[in-house]
Design a protein around this motif. Structure first.
Motif, PDB file in Angstrom:
ATOM      1  N   THR A  93       0.833  -1.207   0.000  1.00  0.00           N
ATOM      2  CA  THR A  93       0.000   0.000   0.000  1.00  0.00           C
ATOM      3  C   THR A  93       0.865   1.254   0.000  1.00  0.00           C
ATOM      4  OG1 THR A  93      -1.741  -1.158   1.194  1.00  0.00           O
ATOM      5  CG2 THR A  93      -1.814   1.240   1.242  1.00  0.00           C
ATOM      6  N   SER A  97       0.960   3.986  -2.987  1.00  0.00           N
ATOM      7  CA  SER A  97       0.499   5.327  -2.650  1.00  0.00           C
ATOM      8  C   SER A  97       1.621   6.362  -2.713  1.00  0.00           C
ATOM      9  CB  SER A  97      -0.103   5.342  -1.250  1.00  0.00           C
ATOM     10  OG  SER A  97      -1.175   4.452  -1.160  1.00  0.00           O
ATOM     11  N   LYS A 124      -1.406   9.369   5.663  1.00  0.00           N
ATOM     12  CA  LYS A 124      -1.900   9.888   4.398  1.00  0.00           C
ATOM     13  C   LYS A 124      -2.724  11.153   4.630  1.00  0.00           C
ATOM     14  CE  LYS A 124      -3.179   6.539   1.561  1.00  0.00           C
ATOM     15  NZ  LYS A 124      -4.012   5.591   0.784  1.00  0.00           N
TER      16      LYS A 124
END
Length: 161
Positions: A93, A97, A124
């Motif tokens: 991930t 990202s 994030k």
């Protein structure tokens, strides 16, 4: 005749022990997936009671996703009671990202009992709101001005909270 039976029994016992300590099927799977793990590494992992299947499958998944992590890192994390499957998902991930979270940060968060996907989502959202850089910069400035003894006192104070 009895010598042949003893030899047969000894052969069966040898192959059962060999089959337990040498996970040939797992090694073949790793080789076909372009993950370089030696058979001896698997044997020593078995002796250390590492979860071979989880670690090898995680290595394969990371390899296919382009995430660089060593076998030793995964095994160490696993032996420290970390969830290797969750770490693998988190690493992928982070890579997809393009977040600036290191392997060590993820491993530390996982071993501290945090849900890694929640940890990633928090980071994030901090970055999207601009708070992440501000928090890091503020912490850096605070710690630059503190002496070693002040940092120790601060860490003791925070642990008491």
């Amino acid at each position: 005749m009895p010598e042949a039976i003893y030899f047969l029994i000894a052969s069966v016992v040898f192959f059962v022990i060999f089959g337990y300590f040498v996970p040939v099927g797992l090694w073949i799977t790793a080789q076909f997936s372009d993950v370089s793990i030696s058979i001896w590494e698997l044997v020593f992992m078995r002796i250390r009671k590492s979860p071979l299947t989880d670690i090898v499958n995680s290595m394969i998944t990371c390899q296919k996703a382009g995430v660089k992590i060593s076998l030793a890192e995964l095994e160490t994390y696993s032996l420290a009671s970390g969830d290797v499957k969750e770490l693998t998902k988190a690493l992928i991930t982070v890579k997809q990202s393009n977040l600036n979270i290191t392997h060590d940060e993820l491993k530390a968060a996982g071993l501290a009992g945090k849900n890694l996907m929640s940890f990633i989502n928090e980071r994030k959202s901090d970055l999207e709101s601009g708070l992440g850089d501000t928090k890091r910069e503020l912490c850096r400035k605070i710690f630059e001005d503190l002496s070693e003894s002040q940092i120790n006192e601060l860490s003791i104070f925070v642990t008491k909270l």
